[in-house]
Scaffold this active site. Structure first.
Site, short mmCIF file in Angstrom:
data_model
loop_
_atom_site.label_atom_id
_atom_site.label_comp_id
_atom_site.label_asym_id
_atom_site.label_seq_id
_atom_site.Cartn_x
_atom_site.Cartn_y
_atom_site.Cartn_z
N CYS A 145 -3.65 1.22 -8.32
CA CYS A 145 -4.10 -0.33 -8.28
C CYS A 145 -5.67 -0.60 -8.45
O CYS A 145 -6.01 -1.39 -9.53
CB CYS A 145 -3.70 -0.89 -7.03
SG CYS A 145 -2.06 -0.81 -6.66
N ARG A 166 0.57 -1.08 0.08
CA ARG A 166 -0.03 -0.18 0.02
C ARG A 166 0.89 1.43 -0.07
O ARG A 166 1.64 1.37 0.82
CB ARG A 166 -0.96 -0.13 1.15
CG ARG A 166 -1.98 -1.09 1.40
CD ARG A 166 -2.45 -1.46 2.70
NE ARG A 166 -1.49 -1.54 3.68
CZ ARG A 166 -1.62 -1.29 5.05
NH1 ARG A 166 -2.69 -1.17 5.43
NH2 ARG A 166 -0.83 -1.60 5.78
N LYS A 170 -4.01 -11.65 -6.70
CA LYS A 170 -3.88 -10.33 -6.59
C LYS A 170 -5.24 -9.70 -7.05
O LYS A 170 -5.68 -8.41 -6.37
CB LYS A 170 -2.68 -9.60 -7.30
CG LYS A 170 -2.38 -8.28 -7.54
CD LYS A 170 -2.12 -7.77 -5.96
CE LYS A 170 -2.06 -6.26 -6.04
NZ LYS A 170 -0.76 -5.69 -6.59
#
Length: 437
Positions: free
Chosen positions: A258, A152, A202
């Site tokens: 992301c 993150r 993911k």
């Protein structure tokens, strides 16, 4: 643990963090980039990425001789035992991941990779990419492993060195175990699986988090309509161990480097195999609607129209602790405000330079001066500590739209300001206006 010779291709958030952290674990790491000026800066220990602890790790690695930087992937891989691909995989046409950078690196290094080295996909890539990379390599002696990152921004170093899990996927057991062994000192749970499953982990994880955020934003809207308080609702939800407290904070929508690209990419991956994914498409649609709903709040606070109104924006980055503007919900809101003729002045502790359509200033008080509405869009801790009495004196209208529920409503009220959050307070925005007339 055996120290390995590692090459990391790409020195962005993922690549630089991966290289610096692996060096801190005792490995010898060579990081490569195509940007000559950037490589020279990194060799001198200058890290431009705003990431706590990263600059220190880079300089420690340089001083210890375990970390170096070179121009070009071919130079980095010549004696590597493991090669990490950490290059960008941005959203391409139709939402699919663009693998051009991955393919370019493979073409560059294919013939110079040492016999028996392992190529590791660290970038977020669609299911099937490991097989595709293997086919492009045309090297039966070089196995390809999927080892997705779960970093993150703002806590990337901490996340790397204190992972929830390590996921390693390869159809060759020995190669998977070699990559997993690189992280042995971290003592994290390790999932050894096939490449396709590792690649899907993911996307599945990020898309689940996006769904959780869209869900809580929908619950926040429902709270406003029913007169409930989303802070109490999410607190009650979060104590359930099956749900947990994280990702239950409403806001102006999710963004960053992301979640937007990964949700769109998984929709594309699903569509390619004939699978309709309405839950995920609804997640994306809800996020778009949330940004529009935030603009509606600001519009109502401004008296029903935005043209010519001055809006002071507190926060521009996609979240606190980073200077990253990629797919920032704050900028998405700003773009919608501009489309309706608003005049925007913004401040963000991590952002310097120009932002299209926004006059960026160097402190929060300059951002709110003369504002018809103040909109908090990024949850920087320092915004809680502003002198809100001073803010009340600077603004033209005492209305603060807190899209993160980040501020203390009572503290603002004592300073003569009207606070309006998300999922809290009056359901009818006209009640807010009436309170200040």
């Amino acid at each position: 643990m055996f120290a390995r010779r590692i090459a990391v291709v790409g020195t962005g958030y993922v690549g630089l963090t991966t290289g610096a952290c692996l060096a801190s674990l005792g490995h010898r790491v060579v990081c490569a980039d195509v940007d000559v000026a950037k490589v020279h800066r990194l060799r001198a220990g200058h890290v431009s990425i705003l990431e706590p602890g990263l600059s220190e790790l880079v300089n420690e690695g340089l001083a210890a001789g375990r970390l170096e930087f070179v121009v070009g992937a071919a130079q980095a891989v010549v004696d590597a035992e493991v090669v990490f691909l950490c290059v960008p995989t941005p959203m391409g046409a139709g939402g699919a991941a663009d693998l051009a950078a991955v393919e370019s690196v493979i073409a560059e290094v294919r013939t110079v990779l040492p016999v028996g080295c392992v190529v590791v996909n660290k970038s977020t890539v669609p299911v099937g990419t490991a097989a595709r990379v293997s086919a492009l390599l045309k090297r039966k002696d070089v196995p390809v492993v999927s080892n997705p990152e779960f970093l993150r921004e703002g806590t990337a170093v901490r996340d790397f060195l204190n992972p929830d899990r390590i996921v390693v996927g390869c159809d060759t057991q020995d190669a998977a175990e070699r990559v997993a062994a690189l992280y042995a000192r971290l003592g994290a749970p390790t999932v050894l699986t096939d490449a396709a499953s590792a690649e899907l982990v993911k996307y599945a994880a990020n898309c689940f988090l996006a769904m959780k955020l869209s869900y809580v934003n929908a619950i926040a809207e429902l709270c406003e309509r029913l007169g409930a308080d989303v802070a109490d609702v999410t607190e009650g939800m979060g104590y359930d161990r099956r749900i947990g407290q994280s990702f239950l904070q409403p806001g102006p929508g999710w963004g960053g480097s992301c979640l937007p690209k990964d949700t769109h990419a998984l929709v594309q991956v699903a569509g390619a195999v004939g699978f309709d994914f309405p839950l995920l498409t609804a997640t994306i649609d809800t996020n778009t609607r949330q940004r529009e709903r935030v603009v509606s709040k600001i519009r109502h606070a401004a008296g029903g129209r935005l043209r010519g109104k001055r809006i002071g924006l507190l926060g521009l980055a996609f979240k606190a602790g980073t200077d990253d503007l990629r797919d920032s919900p704050a900028l998405a809101v700003a773009e919608l405000l501009l489309a309706e003729g608003a005049e925007l002045t913004g401040y963000d502790p991590g952002v310097r330079g120009e932002v299209p359509g926004v006059r960026v200033v160097d402190d929060a008080y300059a951002a709110v001066k003369g504002a018809d509405v103040v909109a908090l869009l990024t949850e920087w801790p320092e915004f809680r500590c502003l002198d809100w009495s001073r803010v009340a004196e600077l603004v033209d209208s005492p209305l603060v739209v807190d899209t993160r529920n980040h501020l203390d409503p009572d503290a603002l009220q004592r300073c003569g300001l009207t606070w309006w959050g998300v999922g809290r307070g009056p359901a009818n925005p006209l009640q807010v206006l009436a309170a200040v007339v």
